[in-house]
Design a protein around this motif. Structure first.
Motif, PDB file in Angstrom:
ATOM      1  N   LEU A   1      33.403  42.416  34.521  1.00 13.36           N
ATOM      2  CA  LEU A   1      33.817  41.900  35.823  1.00 13.36           C
ATOM      3  C   LEU A   1      33.677  42.958  36.913  1.00 13.36           C
ATOM      4  CD1 LEU A   1      36.777  40.122  34.174  1.00 13.36           C
ATOM      5  CD2 LEU A   1      34.911  38.970  35.324  1.00 13.36           C
ATOM      6  N   PRO A   2      33.678  42.548  38.182  1.00 13.63           N
ATOM      7  CA  PRO A   2      33.496  43.508  39.274  1.00 13.63           C
ATOM      8  C   PRO A   2      34.627  44.523  39.419  1.00 13.63           C
ATOM      9  CG  PRO A   2      33.115  41.259  40.044  1.00 13.63           C
ATOM     10  CD  PRO A   2      33.663  41.168  38.660  1.00 13.63           C
ATOM     11  N   SER A   3      35.863  44.156  39.022  1.00 17.56           N
ATOM     12  CA  SER A   3      36.987  45.080  39.226  1.00 17.56           C
ATOM     13  C   SER A   3      38.129  44.753  38.269  1.00 17.56           C
ATOM     14  CB  SER A   3      37.508  44.968  40.668  1.00 17.56           C
ATOM     15  OG  SER A   3      38.096  43.687  40.865  1.00 17.56           O
ATOM     16  N   LEU A   4      39.070  45.674  38.171  1.00 16.12           N
ATOM     17  CA  LEU A   4      40.282  45.455  37.386  1.00 16.12           C
ATOM     18  C   LEU A   4      41.071  44.278  37.949  1.00 16.12           C
ATOM     19  CD1 LEU A   4      42.350  46.229  35.204  1.00 16.12           C
ATOM     20  CD2 LEU A   4      43.246  47.961  36.788  1.00 16.12           C
ATOM     21  N   GLU A   5      41.148  44.171  39.266  1.00 16.83           N
ATOM     22  CA  GLU A   5      41.870  43.068  39.899  1.00 16.83           C
ATOM     23  C   GLU A   5      41.248  41.722  39.534  1.00 16.83           C
ATOM     24  OE1 GLU A   5      40.667  45.792  41.682  1.00 16.83           O
ATOM     25  OE2 GLU A   5      42.606  46.797  41.541  1.00 16.83           O
ATOM     26  N   THR A   6      39.926  41.674  39.517  1.00 16.36           N
ATOM     27  CA  THR A   6      39.236  40.438  39.133  1.00 16.36           C
ATOM     28  C   THR A   6      39.542  40.104  37.673  1.00 16.36           C
ATOM     29  OG1 THR A   6      37.461  40.940  40.695  1.00 16.36           O
ATOM     30  CG2 THR A   6      36.996  39.277  39.012  1.00 16.36           C
ATOM     31  N   ARG A   7      39.540  41.120  36.809  1.00 18.23           N
ATOM     32  CA  ARG A   7      39.859  40.870  35.401  1.00 18.23           C
ATOM     33  C   ARG A   7      41.264  40.306  35.271  1.00 18.23           C
ATOM     34  NH1 ARG A   7      40.247  45.462  30.796  1.00 18.23           N
ATOM     35  NH2 ARG A   7      42.290  45.733  31.739  1.00 18.23           N
ATOM     36  N   ARG A   8      42.226  40.902  35.971  1.00 21.37           N
ATOM     37  CA  ARG A   8      43.602  40.407  35.913  1.00 21.37           C
ATOM     38  C   ARG A   8      43.686  38.961  36.411  1.00 21.37           C
ATOM     39  NH1 ARG A   8      46.225  45.933  38.273  1.00 21.37           N
ATOM     40  NH2 ARG A   8      46.406  47.014  36.273  1.00 21.37           N
ATOM     41  N   SER A   9      42.991  38.649  37.481  1.00 20.04           N
ATOM     42  CA  SER A   9      42.991  37.284  38.016  1.00 20.04           C
ATOM     43  C   SER A   9      42.370  36.295  37.030  1.00 20.04           C
ATOM     44  CB  SER A   9      42.216  37.220  39.338  1.00 20.04           C
ATOM     45  OG  SER A   9      42.862  37.981  40.320  1.00 20.04           O
TER      46      SER A   9
ATOM     47  N   GLN B   1      34.126  25.567  31.048  1.00 19.71           N
ATOM     48  CA  GLN B   1      34.577  24.842  32.248  1.00 19.71           C
ATOM     49  C   GLN B   1      35.628  25.638  33.023  1.00 19.71           C
ATOM     50  OE1 GLN B   1      33.137  22.216  33.716  1.00 19.71           O
ATOM     51  NE2 GLN B   1      31.659  22.545  32.075  1.00 19.71           N
ATOM     52  N   ALA B   2      36.554  26.257  32.290  1.00 20.07           N
ATOM     53  CA  ALA B   2      37.587  27.066  32.965  1.00 20.07           C
ATOM     54  C   ALA B   2      36.948  28.239  33.696  1.00 20.07           C
ATOM     55  CB  ALA B   2      38.613  27.557  31.945  1.00 20.07           C
ATOM     56  N   LEU B   3      35.950  28.862  33.087  1.00 24.47           N
ATOM     57  CA  LEU B   3      35.272  29.987  33.748  1.00 24.47           C
ATOM     58  C   LEU B   3      34.492  29.515  34.974  1.00 24.47           C
ATOM     59  CD1 LEU B   3      34.084  31.868  30.560  1.00 24.47           C
ATOM     60  CD2 LEU B   3      35.706  32.727  32.264  1.00 24.47           C
ATOM     61  N   LEU B   4      33.833  28.374  34.861  1.00 26.93           N
ATOM     62  CA  LEU B   4      33.056  27.864  35.999  1.00 26.93           C
ATOM     63  C   LEU B   4      33.939  27.528  37.193  1.00 26.93           C
ATOM     64  CD1 LEU B   4      30.450  25.600  34.147  1.00 26.93           C
ATOM     65  CD2 LEU B   4      30.107  27.934  35.047  1.00 26.93           C
ATOM     66  N   GLU B   5      35.224  27.260  36.955  1.00 29.29           N
ATOM     67  CA  GLU B   5      36.180  26.978  38.040  1.00 29.29           C
ATOM     68  C   GLU B   5      36.633  28.260  38.749  1.00 29.29           C
ATOM     69  OE1 GLU B   5      39.408  25.066  36.075  1.00 29.29           O
ATOM     70  OE2 GLU B   5      38.231  23.279  35.572  1.00 29.29           O
ATOM     71  N   PHE B   6      36.411  29.415  38.127  1.00 28.47           N
ATOM     72  CA  PHE B   6      36.883  30.691  38.666  1.00 28.47           C
ATOM     73  C   PHE B   6      35.804  31.301  39.552  1.00 28.47           C
ATOM     74  CE2 PHE B   6      37.406  35.293  38.517  1.00 28.47           C
ATOM     75  CZ  PHE B   6      38.744  35.439  38.807  1.00 28.47           C
ATOM     76  N   HIS B   7      36.229  31.787  40.722  1.00 27.78           N
ATOM     77  CA  HIS B   7      35.298  32.465  41.630  1.00 27.78           C
ATOM     78  C   HIS B   7      35.896  33.790  42.075  1.00 27.78           C
ATOM     79  CE1 HIS B   7      32.798  28.918  41.723  1.00 27.78           C
ATOM     80  NE2 HIS B   7      33.912  28.208  41.879  1.00 27.78           N
ATOM     81  N   CYS B   8      35.089  34.824  42.062  1.00 24.16           N
ATOM     82  CA  CYS B   8      35.538  36.157  42.467  1.00 24.16           C
ATOM     83  C   CYS B   8      35.652  36.242  43.970  1.00 24.16           C
ATOM     84  CB  CYS B   8      34.566  37.227  41.966  1.00 24.16           C
ATOM     85  SG  CYS B   8      34.380  37.266  40.187  1.00 24.16           S
TER      86      CYS B   8
END
Length: 179
Positions: free
Chosen positions: A100-108, A172-179
């Motif tokens: 992922l792009p960042s630790l914050e993105t991973r946490r989200s 599907q859950a991943l496709l709903e997530f946007h950074c």
């Protein structure tokens, strides 16, 4: 501990299932990590020619290919890296991760997946920040690239019996997530 098979063709042939089940609990020092690499290569070379390895690889390739095929466009659009397998290498199909792009993105993303009852885990603790590493002088900042990648890696649910419906639910859950 792990045991050797009853009639191995070589002294280093280990059941891959026994090896992977015991790997995290057995190896504790830098020498053990080196030894584990040697044993793993020996085990996989011996194991890869057996019919059971074909079944294991086939079973594991299904979720791996599902994730890889369905997440490529989403990953690119969100600045997320998927595993890269060089053409001259064989895929072990033992995990699927996102960088992922960042630790914050991973946490989200972990929170997003958890809200949908999907467990995802970090993959990697840098050795220099482990208890052993700290005892031998390891400190945050000693290996900045390693620490950065460690903060951004996320493993997706991945196991032999992962049903297609569950694979689809994760995708599907991943496709709903946007950074």
């Amino acid at each position: 501990s792990f045991s050797f098979s009853s009639a191995p063709p070589s002294p280093f042939r280990i059941s891959c299932l026994e090896f992977s089940a015991s790997f995290n609990s057995v190896f504790r020092s830098p020498f053990d990590v080196l030894l584990s690499s040697v044993l793993q290569r020996s085990a996989l070379q011996s194991f890869s020619s057996s019919p059971a390895s074909c079944l294991l690889t086939t079973a594991n390739s299904t979720p791996w290919n599902c994730y890889n095929n369905h997440l490529a466009t989403w990953a690119t659009a969100n600045g997320i890296s998927l595993p890269v397998i060089p053409p001259h290498c064989e895929q072990a199909y033992h995990m699927f991760y996102l960088l992922l792009p960042s630790l914050e993105t991973r946490r989200s993303l972990i929170a997003h997946l958890k809200a949908r009852n999907i467990e995802s885990v970090f993959h990697y603790l840098p050795l220099h920040l482990s208890k052993m590493g700290v005892r031998h002088g390891g400190q945050p900042g000693d290996c900045p690239v390693t620490e950065n990648v460690s903060d951004r890696l996320l493993r997706l649910p991945f196991f032999n019996s992962l049903a297609e419906a569950d694979q689809d639910r994760v995708v599907q859950a991943l496709l709903e997530f946007h950074c």
